[in-house]
Design a protein around this motif. Structure first.
Motif, mmCIF file in Angstrom:
data_model
loop_
_atom_site.group_PDB
_atom_site.id
_atom_site.type_symbol
_atom_site.label_atom_id
_atom_site.label_comp_id
_atom_site.label_asym_id
_atom_site.label_seq_id
_atom_site.Cartn_x
_atom_site.Cartn_y
_atom_site.Cartn_z
ATOM 1 N N HIS A 114 -1.059 9.932 6.513
ATOM 2 C CA HIS A 114 -0.654 9.267 5.285
ATOM 3 C C HIS A 114 -2.224 9.005 4.566
ATOM 4 N N SER A 115 -2.064 9.471 3.081
ATOM 5 C CA SER A 115 -3.353 9.227 2.544
ATOM 6 C C SER A 115 -3.822 7.811 1.945
ATOM 7 N N THR A 116 -3.018 6.787 1.985
ATOM 8 C CA THR A 116 -3.499 5.577 1.581
ATOM 9 C C THR A 116 -3.907 4.600 2.691
ATOM 10 N N ASP A 117 -5.162 4.272 2.766
ATOM 11 C CA ASP A 117 -5.660 3.474 3.969
ATOM 12 C C ASP A 117 -5.942 2.026 3.447
ATOM 13 N N GLY A 118 -5.716 0.973 4.290
ATOM 14 C CA GLY A 118 -6.172 -0.138 3.868
ATOM 15 C C GLY A 118 -5.247 -1.206 4.897
ATOM 16 N N SER A 119 -5.431 -2.606 4.507
ATOM 17 C CA SER A 119 -5.193 -3.637 5.224
ATOM 18 C C SER A 119 -3.950 -4.431 4.443
ATOM 19 N N THR A 120 -3.299 -3.868 3.263
ATOM 20 C CA THR A 120 -2.067 -4.616 2.723
ATOM 21 C C THR A 120 -1.001 -3.815 2.964
ATOM 22 N N SER A 121 0.227 -4.237 2.776
ATOM 23 C CA SER A 121 1.485 -4.060 2.997
ATOM 24 C C SER A 121 1.868 -2.664 2.225
ATOM 25 N N SER A 122 1.511 -2.519 0.984
ATOM 26 C CA SER A 122 1.568 -1.168 0.501
ATOM 27 C C SER A 122 0.676 -0.097 1.155
ATOM 28 N N ALA A 123 -0.148 -0.204 1.692
ATOM 29 C CA ALA A 123 -1.157 0.726 2.423
ATOM 30 C C ALA A 123 -0.401 1.039 3.821
ATOM 31 N N ASN A 125 2.821 1.221 3.856
ATOM 32 C CA ASN A 125 4.043 1.698 3.620
ATOM 33 C C ASN A 125 4.025 2.874 2.577
ATOM 34 N N ASP A 126 2.991 3.473 2.622
ATOM 35 C CA ASP A 126 2.715 4.364 1.618
ATOM 36 C C ASP A 126 3.786 5.909 2.048
ATOM 37 N N SER A 127 4.325 6.685 0.805
ATOM 38 C CA SER A 127 5.305 7.737 0.945
ATOM 39 C C SER A 127 4.423 9.003 0.932
ATOM 40 N N LEU A 128 4.938 9.983 1.959
ATOM 41 C CA LEU A 128 4.724 11.436 1.627
ATOM 42 C C LEU A 128 5.832 12.242 1.358
ATOM 43 N N SER A 129 5.883 13.006 0.638
ATOM 44 C CA SER A 129 6.895 13.995 0.440
ATOM 45 C C SER A 129 6.498 15.383 0.569
ATOM 46 N N LEU A 130 7.593 16.277 0.846
ATOM 47 C CA LEU A 130 7.062 17.796 0.957
ATOM 48 C C LEU A 130 6.667 18.481 -0.197
ATOM 49 N N SER A 131 5.945 19.445 0.106
ATOM 50 C CA SER A 131 5.459 20.119 -1.140
ATOM 51 C C SER A 131 6.629 20.663 -2.020
ATOM 52 N N SER A 132 6.480 21.185 -3.253
ATOM 53 C CA SER A 132 7.487 21.871 -3.822
ATOM 54 C C SER A 132 7.856 23.304 -3.072
ATOM 55 N N ALA A 133 6.697 23.793 -2.340
ATOM 56 C CA ALA A 133 7.104 25.062 -1.792
ATOM 57 C C ALA A 133 7.978 24.751 -0.626
ATOM 58 N N LEU A 158 16.602 18.238 -2.409
ATOM 59 C CA LEU A 158 16.883 16.689 -1.651
ATOM 60 C C LEU A 158 15.371 16.178 -1.918
ATOM 61 N N ASN A 159 15.469 14.834 -2.031
ATOM 62 C CA ASN A 159 14.139 13.971 -2.226
ATOM 63 C C ASN A 159 14.168 13.454 -0.615
ATOM 64 N N ILE A 160 13.187 14.209 0.208
ATOM 65 C CA ILE A 160 12.961 13.804 1.501
ATOM 66 C C ILE A 160 11.508 13.001 1.467
ATOM 67 N N SER A 161 11.328 12.013 1.933
ATOM 68 C CA SER A 161 10.060 11.188 2.013
ATOM 69 C C SER A 161 9.672 10.481 3.476
ATOM 70 N N PHE A 162 8.450 10.486 3.675
ATOM 71 C CA PHE A 162 8.122 9.700 5.010
ATOM 72 C C PHE A 162 7.311 8.681 4.792
ATOM 73 N N LEU A 163 7.803 7.502 5.135
ATOM 74 C CA LEU A 163 7.094 6.186 5.025
ATOM 75 C C LEU A 163 6.028 5.658 6.155
ATOM 76 N N ASP A 164 5.130 5.114 5.866
ATOM 77 C CA ASP A 164 4.023 4.990 6.799
ATOM 78 C C ASP A 164 4.249 3.754 7.560
ATOM 79 N N ASP A 165 3.569 3.397 8.762
ATOM 80 C CA ASP A 165 3.578 2.210 9.388
ATOM 81 C C ASP A 165 2.282 1.665 9.686
#
Length: 199
Positions: A114-123, A125-133, A158-165
């Motif tokens: 996941h692209s967002t690093d940090g010590s906050t709850s938002s970091a 739980n950041d979301s990744l999505s598949l490329s348009s391709a 379909l809106n498929i996303s993956f949430l961080d832990d």
């Protein structure tokens, strides 16, 4: 799909059959009468997803996860699209026929970078999505009573996303008090020392 639910090596989430059916008008079987409705996935075999495994060097193209078509109802995401030496990251499948026809299940088989690093709850739980391709659409096939067929593909993907832990650091309130004594009797060469083990 939330990585926080990752257990026993996988985590999954589903889109209900009724939600998929709502992407289409009610089946029209014509004068021959009702037959059946089936579903398949529409995606591009070999498409680069824009996703990488956790800890992977994202500047290396061979580390990227690519789609691999297993069947009309299943695609998998493998590093470099390599099902022999790569790592399976996720599976997207649809129930083609039966009482739950249309149900889509996404299973995460490995943690993602996941692209967002940090010590906050938002970091955490950041979301990744598949490329348009690598977008997924659904194809519905309507079959009338005497076996004629017609198919159409959903307008939107379909809106498929993956949430961080995130990690968890917590002091043990029941841990014993640690003591460290340095004995001056051992003072030699200008110093004396003692240690507390890492464990």
């Amino acid at each position: 799909v939330d990585e926080s639910n990752f257990s026993s090596g996988s985590a999954n989430s589903s889109i209900s059959a009724s939600s998929i059916a709502a992407l289409f008008d009610s089946p029209d079987y014509g004068s021959d009468g009702a037959g059946s409705v089936s579903y398949s996935l529409s995606a591009t075999d070999g498409a680069a997803t824009g996703l990488f495994l956790a800890g992977a060097d994202t500047s290396v193209t061979a580390n990227e996860i690519d789609l691999v078509k297993v069947s009309d109802t299943e695609f998998q995401g493998w590093t470099n699209g390599d099902t022999t030496n790569g790592t399976k990251a996720f599976t997207v499948s649809i129930q083609g026929t039966g009482s739950d026809a249309g149900k889509v299940t996404v299973t995460l088989n490995a943690a993602l970078e996941h692209s967002t690093d940090g010590s906050t709850s938002s970091a955490w739980n950041d979301s990744l999505s598949l490329s348009s391709a690598a977008a997924f659409k659904v194809t519905q096939t309507v079959t009338d009573k005497d076996g004629d067929t017609d198919s159409d593909t959903s307008t939107n993907a379909l809106n498929i996303s993956f949430l961080d832990d995130g990690p968890d650091a917590a002091a043990d309130s029941a841990a014993a008090t640690l003591s460290l004594n340095v004995d001056e009797s051992n003072f030699s060469s200008g110093s004396a020392n003692s240690s507390i083990s890492a464990s």
